[in-house]
Scaffold this active site. Structure first.
Site, mmCIF file in Angstrom:
data_model
loop_
_atom_site.group_PDB
_atom_site.id
_atom_site.type_symbol
_atom_site.label_atom_id
_atom_site.label_comp_id
_atom_site.label_asym_id
_atom_site.label_seq_id
_atom_site.Cartn_x
_atom_site.Cartn_y
_atom_site.Cartn_z
ATOM 1 N N ASP A 38 -16.414 -146.343 -32.920
ATOM 2 C CA ASP A 38 -16.633 -147.757 -33.155
ATOM 3 C C ASP A 38 -15.970 -148.513 -31.993
ATOM 4 O O ASP A 38 -15.048 -148.001 -31.378
ATOM 5 C CB ASP A 38 -15.975 -148.089 -34.507
ATOM 6 C CG ASP A 38 -15.635 -149.541 -34.682
ATOM 7 O OD1 ASP A 38 -16.577 -150.338 -34.692
ATOM 8 O OD2 ASP A 38 -14.441 -149.869 -34.825
ATOM 9 N N ASP A 232 -12.250 -147.954 -37.833
ATOM 10 C CA ASP A 232 -11.118 -148.629 -38.473
ATOM 11 C C ASP A 232 -11.531 -149.571 -39.591
ATOM 12 O O ASP A 232 -10.710 -149.954 -40.414
ATOM 13 C CB ASP A 232 -10.352 -149.452 -37.429
ATOM 14 C CG ASP A 232 -11.185 -150.620 -36.921
ATOM 15 O OD1 ASP A 232 -12.401 -150.438 -36.734
ATOM 16 O OD2 ASP A 232 -10.625 -151.711 -36.733
ATOM 17 N N ASP A 236 -17.103 -149.188 -41.371
ATOM 18 C CA ASP A 236 -17.209 -147.839 -40.821
ATOM 19 C C ASP A 236 -17.136 -146.761 -41.908
ATOM 20 O O ASP A 236 -17.478 -145.607 -41.664
ATOM 21 C CB ASP A 236 -16.084 -147.586 -39.798
ATOM 22 C CG ASP A 236 -16.139 -148.554 -38.635
ATOM 23 O OD1 ASP A 236 -17.252 -148.813 -38.146
ATOM 24 O OD2 ASP A 236 -15.079 -149.047 -38.221
HETATM 25 P P1 ADP Z 1 -18.430 -155.163 -34.762
HETATM 26 O O1 ADP Z 1 -17.286 -155.207 -35.754
HETATM 27 O O2 ADP Z 1 -18.887 -153.764 -34.474
HETATM 28 O O3 ADP Z 1 -18.147 -155.926 -33.513
HETATM 29 P P2 ADP Z 1 -20.047 -156.725 -36.696
HETATM 30 O O4 ADP Z 1 -21.229 -156.090 -37.338
HETATM 31 O O5 ADP Z 1 -18.872 -157.027 -37.537
HETATM 32 O O6 ADP Z 1 -19.718 -155.860 -35.411
HETATM 33 O O7 ADP Z 1 -20.531 -158.101 -36.048
HETATM 34 C C1 ADP Z 1 -21.672 -158.145 -35.208
HETATM 35 C C2 ADP Z 1 -21.860 -159.515 -34.625
HETATM 36 O O8 ADP Z 1 -22.056 -160.497 -35.677
HETATM 37 C C3 ADP Z 1 -20.661 -160.035 -33.847
HETATM 38 O O9 ADP Z 1 -20.647 -159.551 -32.540
HETATM 39 C C4 ADP Z 1 -20.903 -161.542 -33.924
HETATM 40 O O10 ADP Z 1 -21.857 -161.947 -32.986
HETATM 41 C C5 ADP Z 1 -21.461 -161.726 -35.319
HETATM 42 N N1 ADP Z 1 -20.377 -162.050 -36.270
HETATM 43 C C6 ADP Z 1 -19.810 -161.257 -37.186
HETATM 44 N N2 ADP Z 1 -18.846 -161.886 -37.883
HETATM 45 C C7 ADP Z 1 -18.775 -163.132 -37.390
HETATM 46 C C8 ADP Z 1 -17.986 -164.297 -37.675
HETATM 47 N N3 ADP Z 1 -17.036 -164.323 -38.607
HETATM 48 N N4 ADP Z 1 -18.220 -165.407 -36.951
HETATM 49 C C9 ADP Z 1 -19.167 -165.421 -35.998
HETATM 50 N N5 ADP Z 1 -19.945 -164.386 -35.679
HETATM 51 C C10 ADP Z 1 -19.767 -163.252 -36.350
HETATM 52 MG MG MG Z 2 -13.984 -151.796 -35.821
#
Ligand code: ADP
Ligand code: MG
Length: 287
Positions: A38, A232, A236
Site C-alpha cells: 500500500d 496499515d 487494506d
Molecule cells: P489511499 O489511502 O490509498 O491514498 P483512498 O482510497 O483512501 O486512497 O483515497 C483515494 C483518493 O480519494 C485520494 O487520493 C483523494 O483524492 C480522495 N479522498 C479520499 N479521502 C478524502 C478526503 N477526506 N478528502 C478529500 N479527498 C479524499
Molecule cells: Mg495506507
C-alpha cells in the site's frame, strides 16, 4: 527438530520486531514470490502536509470544517493547515465520506464537495483550467483535491507525504531476494508513479477503490504467484486476509493488525526482507 526450528525462527524474528501470529507463516513467507505494498502509511510516512492551497478564505473555512468529519490522513493535513492559518471552524450539518473519491458535506445550507476528478465528474462540476495545475502537483508526487461549493469549483488543495527513509533500501533488498514488488493505491496514477520512482518500484496499480484492493491481490495469485500484502489501513484489511501472507504495519490501524499474519514493529520496511531471510534460514534448517 521441526517445531524447535520454527520456535527458534519466530523467536529470532520477534527479537527483530517481526511478530508472526503463528509458526506456520514462516513456511508461507519462505515461498513468497511477489509483494504488494500500500502507498499511504506503508511506503510513505502517512503524515501528509498541505503544500499548496488556492481559493478564498471562505473556501478554506468550509473545506477545513467539512474535513473535520473525516478520519483520512488527507483530512488531518487540511485541518492542521487551517488551524495554523487561524481559520474558525463552523458546524457541519451533514457529512459523508465517499471511499476512493472524497467527501461531501452540508454547511449552513451550502453543499461542499472535496475530492478527486472522479468525484467532480460524478457531480458534473466544470473543472475549467485546473487540469494543468493538477498535473503539475501530481507529477511532483503530491495529492491534489478539488473543492466545489454549490456546484462550482472554488479551489484546489495539494498535500505531500514523504517516503520513509529506509523504503528505497527495503525495496532493493526485496528485489535482490528475487521478489516482485508492486505498489497498490487509491491515489491517482501520476502521484503514485512519482512516489514509486522515489523508492525504486516499477510496478504500480493506482486508482484502486478500497473494495477492489483484495481483487487485485487475487489477480496476482491467479498468475500462480504466492503473494504478500503489506498495509496499515482499515481499507487494506480484506487484501491482507486474501494474500498468502498479510503483513501489517505496527503503527497502523488495529483492524489491519488483526487481519494480518505478521506485524512489523514501528512500520520499519527493512523488516520485510529480514523476515524473508529468517524464513529461508529456518526452512533450510528443517529440510
Ligand atoms: P489511499 O489511502 O490509498 O491514498 P483512498 O482510497 O483512501 O486512497 O483515497 C483515494 C483518493 O480519494 C485520494 O487520493 C483523494 O483524492 C480522495 N479522498 C479520499 N479521502 C478524502 C478526503 N477526506 N478528502 C478529500 N479527498 C479524499
Ligand atoms: Mg495506507
Amino acid at each position: 527438530a521441526t517445531p524447535t526450528s520454527i520456535m527458534v525462527g519466530t523467536g529470532k524474528a520477534a527479537e527483530n520486531g517481526i511478530l508472526f501470529k503463528g509458526g506456520e507463516h514462516l513456511e508461507g513467507t519462505h515461498q513468497l514470490q511477489a509483494i504488494v505494498l500500500d502507498k499511504t502509511g506503508t511506503i510513505t510516512k502517512g503524515k501528509p502536509e498541505v503544500t499548496d492551497f488556492s481559493g478564498d478564505e471562505e473556501t478554506l473555512q468550509l473545506l477545513a470544517s467539512a474535513e473535520k468529519g473525516s478520519e483520512h490522513p488527507l483530512a488531518e493535513a487540511i485541518v492542521t493547515y487551517a488551524t495554523e492559518n487561524e481559520i474558525d471552524f463552523v458546524d457541519v450539518d451533514d457529512f459523508s465520506a465517499i471511499p476512493g473519491h472524497g467527501i461531501e458535506a452540508t454547511i449552513s445550507g451550502k453543499h461542499i464537495l472535496v475530492g478527486n476528478r472522479k468525484l467532480m465528474q460524478k457531480h458534473q462540476i466544470v473543472l475549467e483550467d485546473s487540469e494543468e495545475k493538477l498535473v503539475d502537483y501530481e507529477t511532483n508526487g503530491k495529492t491534489a483535491m478539488l473543492i466545489a461549493i454549490d456546484g462550482k469549483l472554488r479551489g484546489i488543495v495539494a498535500v505531500a507525504d514523504t517516503i520513509k527513509e529506509t523504503a528505497p533500501e527495503a525495496i532493493k533488498h526485496l528485489k535482490e531476494l528475487g521478489i516482485e514488488v508492486i505498489m497498490l493505491t487509491g491515489d491517482n496514477e501520476r502521484t503514485a508513479q512519482a512516489i514509486a520512482k522515489q523508492v525504486g518500484i516499477d510496478q504500480v496499480i493506482a486508482q484502486v477503490l478500497p473494495e477492489e484492493k483484495s481483487d487485485k491481490v487475487k489477480e496476482i495469485q491467479s498468475q500462480g504467484k504466492k503473494v504478500a500484502m503489506v498495509g496499515d489501513g482499515v481499507n487494506d484489511a480484506p487484501a491482507l486476509v486474501t494474500a498468502d501472507i498479510g503483513i501489517a504495519i505496527g503503527t497502523g490501524t488495529e483492524v489491519a493488525i488483526e487481519a494480518a499474519d505478521i506485524t512489523i514493529l514501528g512500520g520499519e520496511l527493512l523488516l520485510i526482507p529480514k523476515a524473508i531471510k529468517i524464513s529461508h534460514a529456518t526452512i533450510r534448517n528443517i529440510r
